[in-house]
Design a protein around this motif. Sequence first.
Motif, mmCIF file in Angstrom:
data_model
loop_
_atom_site.group_PDB
_atom_site.id
_atom_site.type_symbol
_atom_site.label_atom_id
_atom_site.label_comp_id
_atom_site.label_asym_id
_atom_site.label_seq_id
_atom_site.Cartn_x
_atom_site.Cartn_y
_atom_site.Cartn_z
ATOM 1 N N UNK A 58 -2.167 10.869 -0.720
ATOM 2 C CA UNK A 58 -2.753 10.437 -1.994
ATOM 3 C C UNK A 58 -3.955 9.465 -2.009
ATOM 4 N N UNK A 59 -3.632 8.535 -0.847
ATOM 5 C CA UNK A 59 -4.772 7.239 -0.510
ATOM 6 C C UNK A 59 -6.142 8.102 -0.242
ATOM 7 N N UNK A 60 -6.356 9.190 0.610
ATOM 8 C CA UNK A 60 -7.299 9.959 1.050
ATOM 9 C C UNK A 60 -7.837 10.659 0.039
ATOM 10 N N UNK A 61 -6.964 11.587 -0.861
ATOM 11 C CA UNK A 61 -7.383 12.466 -1.791
ATOM 12 C C UNK A 61 -7.906 11.502 -2.955
ATOM 13 N N UNK A 62 -7.288 10.454 -3.364
ATOM 14 C CA UNK A 62 -7.722 9.621 -4.622
ATOM 15 C C UNK A 62 -9.154 8.990 -4.119
ATOM 16 N N UNK A 63 -9.286 8.526 -2.857
ATOM 17 C CA UNK A 63 -10.814 7.970 -2.764
ATOM 18 C C UNK A 63 -11.746 9.114 -2.521
ATOM 19 N N UNK A 64 -11.344 10.364 -2.005
ATOM 20 C CA UNK A 64 -12.402 11.392 -2.101
ATOM 21 C C UNK A 64 -12.909 11.851 -3.441
ATOM 22 N N UNK A 75 3.248 -2.819 4.338
ATOM 23 C CA UNK A 75 3.044 -1.469 3.991
ATOM 24 C C UNK A 75 3.122 -0.922 2.595
ATOM 25 N N UNK A 76 4.317 -1.396 2.037
ATOM 26 C CA UNK A 76 4.370 -1.293 0.652
ATOM 27 C C UNK A 76 3.292 -1.752 -0.248
ATOM 28 N N UNK A 77 2.748 -2.815 0.003
ATOM 29 C CA UNK A 77 1.861 -3.451 -0.738
ATOM 30 C C UNK A 77 0.479 -2.627 -0.506
ATOM 31 N N UNK A 78 0.286 -2.196 0.582
ATOM 32 C CA UNK A 78 -0.892 -1.211 0.847
ATOM 33 C C UNK A 78 -0.872 -0.007 0.053
ATOM 34 N N UNK A 79 0.430 0.292 -0.015
ATOM 35 C CA UNK A 79 0.448 1.766 -0.903
ATOM 36 C C UNK A 79 0.404 1.550 -2.488
ATOM 37 N N UNK A 80 0.834 0.448 -2.924
ATOM 38 C CA UNK A 80 0.539 -0.213 -4.146
ATOM 39 C C UNK A 80 -0.946 -0.485 -4.532
ATOM 40 N N UNK A 89 -3.241 0.746 -3.042
ATOM 41 C CA UNK A 89 -4.309 1.834 -2.885
ATOM 42 C C UNK A 89 -4.298 2.621 -4.276
ATOM 43 N N UNK A 90 -3.468 2.445 -5.244
ATOM 44 C CA UNK A 90 -3.357 2.927 -6.429
ATOM 45 C C UNK A 90 -4.471 2.199 -7.388
ATOM 46 N N UNK A 91 -5.072 1.282 -6.972
ATOM 47 C CA UNK A 91 -5.756 0.277 -7.744
ATOM 48 C C UNK A 91 -7.328 0.327 -7.520
ATOM 49 N N UNK A 92 -7.411 0.248 -6.033
ATOM 50 C CA UNK A 92 -8.923 0.174 -5.789
ATOM 51 C C UNK A 92 -9.295 1.676 -5.937
ATOM 52 N N UNK A 93 -10.924 1.723 -5.851
ATOM 53 C CA UNK A 93 -11.722 2.784 -6.273
ATOM 54 C C UNK A 93 -12.803 3.206 -5.346
ATOM 55 N N UNK A 94 -12.599 4.430 -4.850
ATOM 56 C CA UNK A 94 -13.624 5.344 -3.733
ATOM 57 C C UNK A 94 -13.151 4.839 -2.244
#
Length: 364
Positions: A13-19, A166-171, A173-178
């Motif tokens: 989801x981190x990669x796909x969302x940014x893409x 690690x969990x902070x990173x995943x959370x 990742x849902x907020x940042x853009x691109x």
Amino acid sequence: MRKITFPHMGNLFVIAKALFEELGFEVVVPPYNNKSALEIGKRLSPEFICLPFKLNMGNFIQAIEMGADTIVIFGGCGPCRFGYYGALEKEILKDLGYDVEMIVIEPLFYGLRNFLEQVSKIFARKNIASILKRVYRLAKKVDGIERKVHFLRPREMVKGSVDKIYERFRKEALKVYGIDQMERLVDTTNVLLDNLYIVNEKVRKIGIVGEIYTIIDSFSSLNIEKILGEMGCEVERNLYISQWIDTHLIYPIFRRKDTIVKRYSKGIMPVLIGGHARETISYAIYFAAQKYDGILHIFPLTCMPEIIAKSVLNGIKNQIGVPIMHVVVDEIDSDVGIKTRLEAFLDLIEARSEKVERGLLSWD
């Protein structure tokens, strides 16, 4: 504007969302894989279908209810049911009355023209080469975060520090853009992990092999990587998202193959039988050659390629020379039982290691 969604698989989801954000789409990220998604998938999926399909269906229904109107999923080839996921999921959603577009990007195995036709539905007139290069770099960095977490968990001085970051990173990742913002988040996370205090002591090394979805997705694998880390073991698995990109999207263009698979499958499984069975066998032998203490083989119930891989591994266990534990996952949502099995597995490793040190057992 299209509202695009996709199935969960670990940090995909981190990669796909940014893409997709870079491409100008509105992205609907379904909730992390959980009991609710599994219950939805169980209710709607064919009997005896594998766990990844069930979770995919749960992801799609949850995302559609959040407003998604377009689903993007990769296809597959060979004797593995993954190749039928897109078509079957599309029919199920249609029967349920959902009006969504399903874009199935087939691998290069089916030809470059077919691949580009599907990709063009997403990329349109965007600079494909530039965006793909950047997202590939991001995928490598995200996988690097996972590898660092695997290394640090059994060595952290303050227990729970690694998972907190690690969990902070995943959370976040849902907020940042691109892509750019996601890369900055990854870089910041790396700095935080690098500044953790660790204890330099010997730890057990466990290699994880098996079907890609169930070894990458922590919900599917019942948090095995985290549990082993808390038990003082460093884990390394044979498949990461960037490796999947290498194997299925990059290597075919340049007629290359995974060097470890090419070397260690020779004479045992020289041809593709579907899924990741050949990778499972090759990396199990490789991990043993690298003096890993044990190997975990994880795969979904009814997965034909991995069932064959399991039989092959059992047939060459003396050649491998390290304990192997097979873990079959399906509709279980509790890690209580797996903890007991892992404790017994580590006890076995410890006992065998003591015999080796005393000269009572040879690994050769």
